[in-house]
Design an enzyme around this catalytic site. Structure first.
Site, PDB file in Angstrom:
ATOM      1  N   PHE A 155       0.650  -1.270   0.114  1.00  0.00           N
ATOM      2  CA  PHE A 155      -0.260  -0.156   0.003  1.00  0.00           C
ATOM      3  C   PHE A 155       0.964   1.223  -0.020  1.00  0.00           C
ATOM      4  O   PHE A 155       1.440   1.255   0.556  1.00  0.00           O
ATOM      5  CB  PHE A 155      -0.654  -0.003   1.183  1.00  0.00           C
ATOM      6  CG  PHE A 155      -2.247   1.511   1.281  1.00  0.00           C
ATOM      7  CD1 PHE A 155      -3.460   1.455   0.655  1.00  0.00           C
ATOM      8  CD2 PHE A 155      -1.429   2.801   1.461  1.00  0.00           C
ATOM      9  CE1 PHE A 155      -3.827   2.728   0.224  1.00  0.00           C
ATOM     10  CE2 PHE A 155      -2.217   3.733   1.364  1.00  0.00           C
ATOM     11  CZ  PHE A 155      -3.621   3.151   0.923  1.00  0.00           C
ATOM     12  N   ASP A 240       9.331   3.323   2.316  1.00  0.00           N
ATOM     13  CA  ASP A 240       8.019   3.947   2.190  1.00  0.00           C
ATOM     14  C   ASP A 240       8.034   3.696   3.889  1.00  0.00           C
ATOM     15  O   ASP A 240       7.433   2.680   4.326  1.00  0.00           O
ATOM     16  CB  ASP A 240       7.026   3.215   1.630  1.00  0.00           C
ATOM     17  CG  ASP A 240       5.463   3.828   1.743  1.00  0.00           C
ATOM     18  OD1 ASP A 240       5.769   4.624   2.964  1.00  0.00           O
ATOM     19  OD2 ASP A 240       4.634   3.734   1.443  1.00  0.00           O
ATOM     20  N   LYS A 269       1.890  10.747   7.051  1.00  0.00           N
ATOM     21  CA  LYS A 269       1.165  10.541   8.526  1.00  0.00           C
ATOM     22  C   LYS A 269       1.825  10.953   9.799  1.00  0.00           C
ATOM     23  O   LYS A 269       1.376  12.601   9.741  1.00  0.00           O
ATOM     24  CB  LYS A 269       1.212   9.353   8.767  1.00  0.00           C
ATOM     25  CG  LYS A 269       0.188   8.429   7.438  1.00  0.00           C
ATOM     26  CD  LYS A 269       0.132   7.027   7.945  1.00  0.00           C
ATOM     27  CE  LYS A 269      -1.342   6.855   6.721  1.00  0.00           C
ATOM     28  NZ  LYS A 269      -1.011   6.028   6.220  1.00  0.00           N
TER      29      LYS A 269
HETATM   30  C1  LIG Z   1      -0.861   6.547   4.213  1.00  0.00           C
HETATM   31  C2  LIG Z   1       0.415   5.104   2.903  1.00  0.00           C
HETATM   32  C3  LIG Z   1       0.724   5.763   1.922  1.00  0.00           C
HETATM   33  C4  LIG Z   1      -0.393   7.396   1.832  1.00  0.00           C
HETATM   34  O1  LIG Z   1      -0.803   8.550   1.881  1.00  0.00           O
HETATM   35  P1  LIG Z   1      -1.552   9.141   2.237  1.00  0.00           P
HETATM   36  O2  LIG Z   1      -0.950  10.406   3.094  1.00  0.00           O
HETATM   37  O3  LIG Z   1      -2.899   8.455   2.542  1.00  0.00           O
HETATM   38  O4  LIG Z   1      -1.386  10.100   1.060  1.00  0.00           O
HETATM   39  C5  LIG Z   1       1.924   5.523   1.788  1.00  0.00           C
HETATM   40  N1  LIG Z   1       2.741   4.257   1.967  1.00  0.00           N
HETATM   41  C6  LIG Z   1       1.767   4.506   3.272  1.00  0.00           C
HETATM   42  C7  LIG Z   1       2.350   3.212   3.506  1.00  0.00           C
HETATM   43  C8  LIG Z   1       0.997   4.475   4.006  1.00  0.00           C
HETATM   44  O5  LIG Z   1       0.565   3.517   5.208  1.00  0.00           O
END
Ligand SMILES: *Cc1c(COP(=O)(O)O)cnc(C)c1O
Length: 416
Positions: A155, A240, A269
């Site tokens: 994700f 990520d 986040k």
């Molecule tokens: C939430 C998330 C994203 C995307 O972040 P947004 O601020 O919702 O665009 C990307 N990578 C990971 C691992 C995430 O948990």
């Protein structure tokens, strides 16, 4: 001609109830979420309160956007002070907060340079662009031939390019045509990764722990293996850590569990302190250095309010206190969940204050358990049918954590 007046329920009759507000959303709000039926009106620390004044322990923490709790006083103070002074300049001008934010974030992560953006998806998109440009300019990949290797069940966000390499049909179906240039390999499989990497590979992009997939933790040695393989192959390692980073797993970054340093690190986040969207690509100077004026940007990226909040977040992490709390309370979480295995919990995975809990389908779906927990005053979110995810604010106390585990035990034992 004037548009016909639309009838809306009047608020003249007084404050609207949770049920009224949920009903009011239906015709006017896109249906891209299926929230639990709770309407939050206030929050502080680990607790939220709904319109009727019912209190809930927040065991989701905005998918880790609220690592430091709701309305953390240090962060709220930083935001208030900045709101009274300067909020937005655009990058057409310098602002007096950005240097400190970038310096402190580089220092915290042990990397050189920061590219400030807003959302997580934007950080991922930015890293993809940087990796491709690096591949053409530094590695010498033939024009438009660069590939990026990603993991199944990833994700990384919701843009058209990012869903192009998702393996979740719900996230993809109906949104093509997709962006080419990605190769998907199974997660936690170094041999598959090795086979997919070749001279066209700009980068390997993975989550050190897959959050949305259900807090999937790779075997020890996987991240080290990815680091060695990418170094040998002459491609970048992009981690990520938008969800796994910033204290959640008991260390500042999840890659620290294997003492691995990626070439590009994606944060988001919690970087915005639960106040404003703040994300960043943090990386080596010779990689982020490929960007030149005009090639990439964002109107809000690096704005003074974001920089002030982001700096305050880094300040909280510099103390090490939140990382220690996550590590110590992670032991409590793990032992509480261990005691529930075979009693409604099939299995679970956890690191620090982060757990993916697979519920015995005979007891209920993840959604039903989440609704049961809501009735017990605990908010969680299900993922992939039978899994619930626990990720409380790192400010949670041991007693609060025990009470959440008690509520889970109760819901599992009485069924839904
Ligand atoms: C939430 C998330 C994203 C995307 O972040 P947004 O601020 O919702 O665009 C990307 N990578 C990971 C691992 C995430 O948990």
């Amino acid at each position: 001609m004037t548009a016909p007046a639309r009838t809306r329920p009047s608020s003249a009759a007084g404050p609207r109830s949770s049920a009224d507000l949920i009903r009011a959303e239906e015709p006017v709000l896109a249906h891209n979420y299926h929230p639990l039926p709770v309407v939050v009106a206030h929050a502080e620390g680990t607790w939220v309160e709904d319109v009727e004044g019912r209190r809930y322990l927040d065991m989701l923490a905005g998918y880790s956007a609220l690592n430091f709790g709701h309305r953390n006083p240090v962060l709220i103070d930083a935001a208030h002070r900045q709101l009274d002074r300067l909020t937005l300049t655009s990058r057409a001008f310098h602002n007096d907060r950005l240097a400190q934010f970038a310096e402190s974030l580089a220092e915290l992560t042990g990397l050189d340079m920061v590219l400030p953006m807003n959302t997580g998806a934007e950080a991922v998109e930015s890293a993809i662009k940087v990796a491709r440009k690096w591949a053409y300019e530094v590695k010498g990949v033939a024009p438009d031939r660069a590939t990026i290797v990603v993991a199944a069940d990833n994700f990384h966000g919701r843009t058209t390019t990012i869903v192009s390499f998702s393996t979740d049909e719900t996230a993809r179906a109906g949104f093509g045509p997709f962006t080419p240039g990605f190769r998907v390999v199974p997660y936690n499989d170094l041999a598959a990764l090795e086979a997919a990497v070749d001279e066209t590979t700009a980068a390997v992009l993975i989550e050190p722990i897959q959050g949305e997939a259900g807090v999937v933790i790779p075997d020890d040695g996987y991240l080290t293996g990815v680091r060695e393989l990418t170094r040998r192959a002459g491609c970048l390692f992009i981690a990520d850590e938008i969800q796994s980073g910033l204290g959640r797993t008991g260390t500042t970054l999840a890659v620290e569990h294997e003492e691995v340093v990626p070439d590009l690190l994606l944060l988001g986040k919690a970087l915005g302190g639960g106040i404003v969207p703040v994300s960043a690509v943090v990386g080596r100077r010779d990689v982020l250095g490929v960007l030149r004026p005009g090639e990439h940007g964002s109107t809000f990226g690096g704005n003074p309010l974001a920089a002030a909040v982001g700096s305050a977040v880094v300040g909280l992490l510099e103390t090490g206190e939140y990382q220690s709390r996550a590590a110590e309370l992670g032991v409590v979480l793990r032992s509480g969940l261990t005691a529930l295995v075979g009693r409604g919990v099939e299995s679970f995975r956890s690191r620090g204050l982060w757990a993916g809990v697979d519920i015995d389908p005979a007891i209920g779906t993840g959604r039903e358990i989440s609704e049961g927990l809501m009735r017990e005053g605990v908010l969680v979110k299900d993922t992939h049918g039978s899994t619930i995810r626990l990720a409380p604010p790192l400010t949670i106390t041991g007693e609060e954590l025990q009470s959440a585990l008690g509520a889970l035990e109760k819901v599992l034992s009485q069924g839904v």
